[in-house]
Design a protein around this motif. Structure first.
Motif, PDB file in Angstrom:
ATOM      1  N   GLN A   1       0.836  -1.207   0.186  1.00 33.71           N
ATOM      2  CA  GLN A   1       0.014  -0.027   0.001  1.00 33.71           C
ATOM      3  C   GLN A   1       0.904   1.141  -0.026  1.00 33.71           C
ATOM      4  O   GLN A   1       0.578   2.069  -0.667  1.00 33.71           O
ATOM      5  N   TRP A   2       2.028   1.266   0.870  1.00 32.47           N
ATOM      6  CA  TRP A   2       2.860   2.534   0.572  1.00 32.47           C
ATOM      7  C   TRP A   2       3.338   2.457  -0.506  1.00 32.47           C
ATOM      8  O   TRP A   2       3.618   3.658  -1.070  1.00 32.47           O
ATOM      9  N   ARG A   3       4.020   1.427  -1.153  1.00 35.15           N
ATOM     10  CA  ARG A   3       4.497   1.593  -2.390  1.00 35.15           C
ATOM     11  C   ARG A   3       3.622   2.021  -3.605  1.00 35.15           C
ATOM     12  O   ARG A   3       4.142   2.503  -4.639  1.00 35.15           O
ATOM     13  N   GLN A   4       2.243   2.125  -3.348  1.00 43.76           N
ATOM     14  CA  GLN A   4       1.532   2.794  -4.391  1.00 43.76           C
ATOM     15  C   GLN A   4       1.588   4.365  -4.410  1.00 43.76           C
ATOM     16  O   GLN A   4       1.602   4.937  -5.245  1.00 43.76           O
ATOM     17  N   ILE A   5       2.011   4.761  -2.925  1.00 47.19           N
ATOM     18  CA  ILE A   5       2.345   6.263  -3.194  1.00 47.19           C
ATOM     19  C   ILE A   5       3.710   6.384  -3.856  1.00 47.19           C
ATOM     20  O   ILE A   5       3.866   7.496  -4.776  1.00 47.19           O
ATOM     21  N   LEU A   6       4.513   5.764  -3.705  1.00 50.66           N
ATOM     22  CA  LEU A   6       5.965   6.034  -4.394  1.00 50.66           C
ATOM     23  C   LEU A   6       5.854   5.656  -5.954  1.00 50.66           C
ATOM     24  O   LEU A   6       6.572   6.405  -6.762  1.00 50.66           O
ATOM     25  N   SER A   7       4.778   4.594  -6.389  1.00 48.56           N
ATOM     26  CA  SER A   7       4.729   4.532  -7.611  1.00 48.56           C
ATOM     27  C   SER A   7       3.927   5.580  -8.052  1.00 48.56           C
ATOM     28  O   SER A   7       3.562   5.530  -9.458  1.00 48.56           O
ATOM     29  N   SER A   8       3.103   6.344  -7.507  1.00 49.44           N
ATOM     30  CA  SER A   8       2.401   7.368  -8.008  1.00 49.44           C
ATOM     31  C   SER A   8       3.119   8.754  -8.234  1.00 49.44           C
ATOM     32  O   SER A   8       2.461   9.701  -8.871  1.00 49.44           O
ATOM     33  N   LEU A   9       4.319   8.700  -7.435  1.00 49.82           N
ATOM     34  CA  LEU A   9       5.061   9.781  -7.618  1.00 49.82           C
ATOM     35  C   LEU A   9       5.627  10.116  -8.882  1.00 49.82           C
ATOM     36  O   LEU A   9       6.135  11.480  -9.102  1.00 49.82           O
ATOM     37  N   VAL A  10       6.633   9.268  -9.886  1.00 45.04           N
ATOM     38  CA  VAL A  10       6.774   8.015  -9.506  1.00 45.04           C
ATOM     39  C   VAL A  10       8.192   7.996  -9.097  1.00 45.04           C
ATOM     40  O   VAL A  10       8.846   8.138  -9.926  1.00 45.04           O
ATOM     41  N   ILE A  11       8.493   7.561  -7.769  1.00 45.51           N
ATOM     42  CA  ILE A  11      10.026   7.421  -7.261  1.00 45.51           C
ATOM     43  C   ILE A  11      10.392   6.041  -7.613  1.00 45.51           C
ATOM     44  O   ILE A  11       9.610   5.066  -7.554  1.00 45.51           O
ATOM     45  N   CYS A  12      11.467   5.809  -8.051  1.00 46.77           N
ATOM     46  CA  CYS A  12      12.280   4.671  -8.261  1.00 46.77           C
ATOM     47  C   CYS A  12      12.347   4.012  -6.917  1.00 46.77           C
ATOM     48  O   CYS A  12      12.809   4.469  -5.845  1.00 46.77           O
ATOM     49  N   PHE A  13      11.852   2.666  -6.635  1.00 43.63           N
ATOM     50  CA  PHE A  13      11.755   1.841  -5.433  1.00 43.63           C
ATOM     51  C   PHE A  13      13.147   1.718  -4.769  1.00 43.63           C
ATOM     52  O   PHE A  13      13.333   1.400  -3.560  1.00 43.63           O
ATOM     53  N   PHE A  14      14.254   1.858  -5.565  1.00 44.45           N
ATOM     54  CA  PHE A  14      15.703   1.970  -4.980  1.00 44.45           C
ATOM     55  C   PHE A  14      15.830   2.940  -4.015  1.00 44.45           C
ATOM     56  O   PHE A  14      16.523   2.885  -2.911  1.00 44.45           O
ATOM     57  N   ALA A  15      14.966   4.129  -4.082  1.00 45.47           N
ATOM     58  CA  ALA A  15      15.266   5.087  -3.479  1.00 45.47           C
ATOM     59  C   ALA A  15      14.111   5.228  -2.113  1.00 45.47           C
ATOM     60  O   ALA A  15      13.903   6.208  -1.643  1.00 45.47           O
ATOM     61  N   ARG A  16      13.370   4.179  -1.947  1.00 46.26           N
ATOM     62  CA  ARG A  16      12.314   4.227  -0.848  1.00 46.26           C
ATOM     63  C   ARG A  16      12.720   4.535   0.406  1.00 46.26           C
ATOM     64  O   ARG A  16      12.182   5.002   1.223  1.00 46.26           O
ATOM     65  N   GLU A  17      14.203   4.088   0.583  1.00 52.68           N
ATOM     66  CA  GLU A  17      14.762   4.720   1.978  1.00 52.68           C
ATOM     67  C   GLU A  17      15.261   6.192   2.063  1.00 52.68           C
ATOM     68  O   GLU A  17      15.224   6.843   3.137  1.00 52.68           O
ATOM     69  N   VAL A  18      15.087   6.911   0.787  1.00 49.24           N
ATOM     70  CA  VAL A  18      15.418   8.098   0.857  1.00 49.24           C
ATOM     71  C   VAL A  18      14.059   9.094   0.944  1.00 49.24           C
ATOM     72  O   VAL A  18      13.945   9.961   1.686  1.00 49.24           O
TER      73      VAL A  18
END
Length: 584
Positions: A487-504
């Motif tokens: 569910q949180w990754r839906q926000i990252l993929s809506s921004l769209v942020i590279c998942f490698f940068a999820r800790e950033v």
């Protein structure tokens, strides 16, 4: 969002009528942010229930995020469609220049409808769209050649993206990919086949725009903060130095490296195919997606002799990552880097998803080994672990589909095993071929319940790693952990942020950066939007016939020990029941 921001523009293209128009959809972006959130809403609007994925009615949707072009690592484009591979939700993410090109052309999303009556490529230059005859490009063996011709013909050099398919997409192989900028892909779930079904060879996009922000001083300060974290964090340095192939040796040591169709979990030649060996002996250069300071894309140099001529070589530059190395190296038992690169190069030229291709070849190898299929079906190809020449022949036959067996392989391992047998060792989850992690139950549960049936949906392998050093999770806890992450990754993929940068991009940073782009969303609001997007994806999946009750867990995953021991099918089925209860 900011008033008059071109991010609210949706470009609609009708291939049948050869026309286009632009609509402002501020409501769509305010409610769903961008990327995956906007794309799934548009998919519900545009895709008729139970439509054939290879029919003109199946739309292609591209969407980018409000941080694209403003902040580092917001560099992905989301493609959404109905998948011809799973007959369900198709979603694929791609880096390169695609996202920033769409944003600079003046759009937050693009919707492509219909089917052309002759091969075309679409040229989008700002607010102008051209339908170019691609008849001369159709049938070309290499997607690279088609891309080179378009590059020479179209304007926008240095700013544009070129998306194109190869022969596999034209032949509608259900796991054909779309290649951008040579080394990046919309890889999984068959977007290339949807392009092919529409007679769409390629799309080129370019534009020049200034992007508005709420407060320039705040923007500069926040940009600097994010940039410093991105270039100094150890995880980002890891991606720069070795890239994802740094996973090879740790996974091999743990016994979580799927080898020879997951009959084993350690590979005797793992060091030869490790990130360290690639970097020391084959690395030609590193490149980065647009607006990314990390440069995680690693390109190997392959020197291949021309026949028997001395001192004459063909030099190829071929990208490599962990997942292709897993799929073509360990799963097929290829013993060295040159063998891997030669097979990788052929798959790139023809335009196949490399993960699906490797798993399918591994199934075919074991099926022949067991006598489930014969040389008659394979047309003389002797599938055998480590035999590069046989796999090179097989790839050509999968694309050209000269008989029923190769037509079956062109539809994936789920379909091929349902036709010929061998389902117990057919490694697919939700009809999508297995990613490269046999780390424990969470990895396989993650593939099963993820909306895309991808390892990046919820990173179940990360949960397995935590369980190695901490207490095990109850079935309910496991279900909640996987769903919460997705569910949180839906926000990252809506921004769209590279998942490698999820800790950033922690929740606080996401909220603060969105304010600069004109979105006033607190952390709790973001989490609620993430849940909504997640449920919208499942709403589409259920509408198109997905059912948890029909999910198949391959018997092979319970036979081969993982780092957490042999997997307990009863435990995993219990987790699925809890997931079903949560999502219902």
């Amino acid at each position: 969002m900011l008033k008059n921001d071109s991010f609210a523009n949706v470009l609609y293209i009708d291939l049948t009528e050869k026309r286009f128009w632009i609509e402002r959809r501020e409501d769509l972006f305010n409610e769903n942010i961008g990327g995956s959130g906007v794309a799934i809403s548009l998919l519900h609007e545009e895709c008729p229930e139970n439509c054939d994925p290879l029919s003109p009615e199946n739309p292609i949707i591209f969407a980018v995020g409000p941080l694209t072009g403003l902040f580092p690592l917001a560099s992905k484009t989301v493609a959404m469609f109905k998948s011809p591979h799973t007959n369900n939700l198709g979603e694929s993410h791609c880096g390169g220049r695609s996202a920033i090109a769409i944003r600079m052309a003046g759009y937050g999303a693009i919707v492509i409808r219909g089917r052309s009556d002759f091969p075309v490529y679409i040229a989008i230059h700002g607010n102008k769209v051209y339908f170019r005859d691609a008849s001369a490009l159709w049938g070309m063996r290499s997607s690279f050649t088609a891309g080179r011709i378009i590059r020479e013909k179209e304007p926008g050099e240095g700013l544009r993206t070129i998306m194109r398919i190869g022969r596999a997409g034209e032949k509608q192989v259900s796991y054909a990919c779309v290649t951008t900028e040579t080394y990046r892909h919309f890889g999984r779930l068959g977007l290339g086949a949807v392009f092919g079904s529409k007679n769409l060879k390629a799309i080129i996009i370019s534009g020049k725009r200034s992007l508005p922000v709420v407060d320039n001083k705040q923007y500069k300060r926040l940009y600097s903060d994010i940039y410093k974290v991105a270039v100094s964090t150890p995880a980002m340095k890891k991606y720069h130095d070795l890239g994802t192939p740094q996973n090879v040796l740790p996974l091999n040591e743990l016994g979580g490296l799927p080898t020879r169709n997951l009959k084993e979990t350690r590979f005797e030649k793992a060091r030869e195919l490790s990130g360290e060996n690639f970097a020391e002996n084959y690395l030609g250069r590193r490149i980065a997606c647009a607006h990314c300071p990390v440069g995680c894309v690693h390109i190997a140099v392959l020197r291949d002799p021309y026949g028997d001529e001395p001192y004459f070589y063909k030099t190829s530059m071929i990208s490599y990552d962990y997942e292709p190395i897993y799929a073509l190296g360990f799963m097929l038992g290829l013993p060295d880097v040159p063998s891997f690169l030669k097979l990788m190069d052929k798959i790139e030229v023809l335009g196949l998803d490399v993960m699906s291709a490797g798993v399918i070849l591994a199934w075919a190898t074991e099926a022949l080994e067991r006598g489930i299929i014969s040389i008659k079906e394979t047309m003389g190809v002797e599938f055998k672990w480590g035999e590069l020449d046989q796999y090179l022949k097989a790839i050509d036959l999968i694309v050209e589909q000269p008989n029923e067996f190769y037509q079956a392989l062109a539809r994936g391992v789920e379909y091929a095993s349902s036709k010929y047998g061998g389902k117990d060792f057919a490694l697919a989850f939700g009809k999508n071929e297995m990613p490269g992690y046999h780390t424990g139950p969470a990895a396989h549960l993650g593939y099963s319940i993820g909306a895309r049936h991808s390892h990046l949906d919820n990173a179940g392998y990360s949960i397995d790693q935590k369980v190695l050093t901490k207490k095990s999770l109850s079935p309910r806890e496991m279900a909640e952990a996987l769903i919460s992450e997705e569910q949180w990754r839906q926000i990252l993929s809506s921004l769209v942020i590279c998942f490698f940068a999820r800790e950033v991009y922690k929740p606080e940073i996401v909220s603060e950066s969105l304010k600069v782009a004109g979105f006033e969303l607190g952390i709790d609001e973001l989490k609620e939007i993430g849940k909504k997007i997640f449920y919208e994806k499942y709403k589409f999946k259920f509408r198109e016939g997905f059912s948890f009750d029909s999910l198949r867990l391959p018997k092979r995953i319970f036979e081969t020990p993982s780092p957490l021991g042999k997997l307990d099918e009863g435990y995993m089925r219990s987790v699925l029941e809890h997931v079903k209860e949560i999502i219902k």
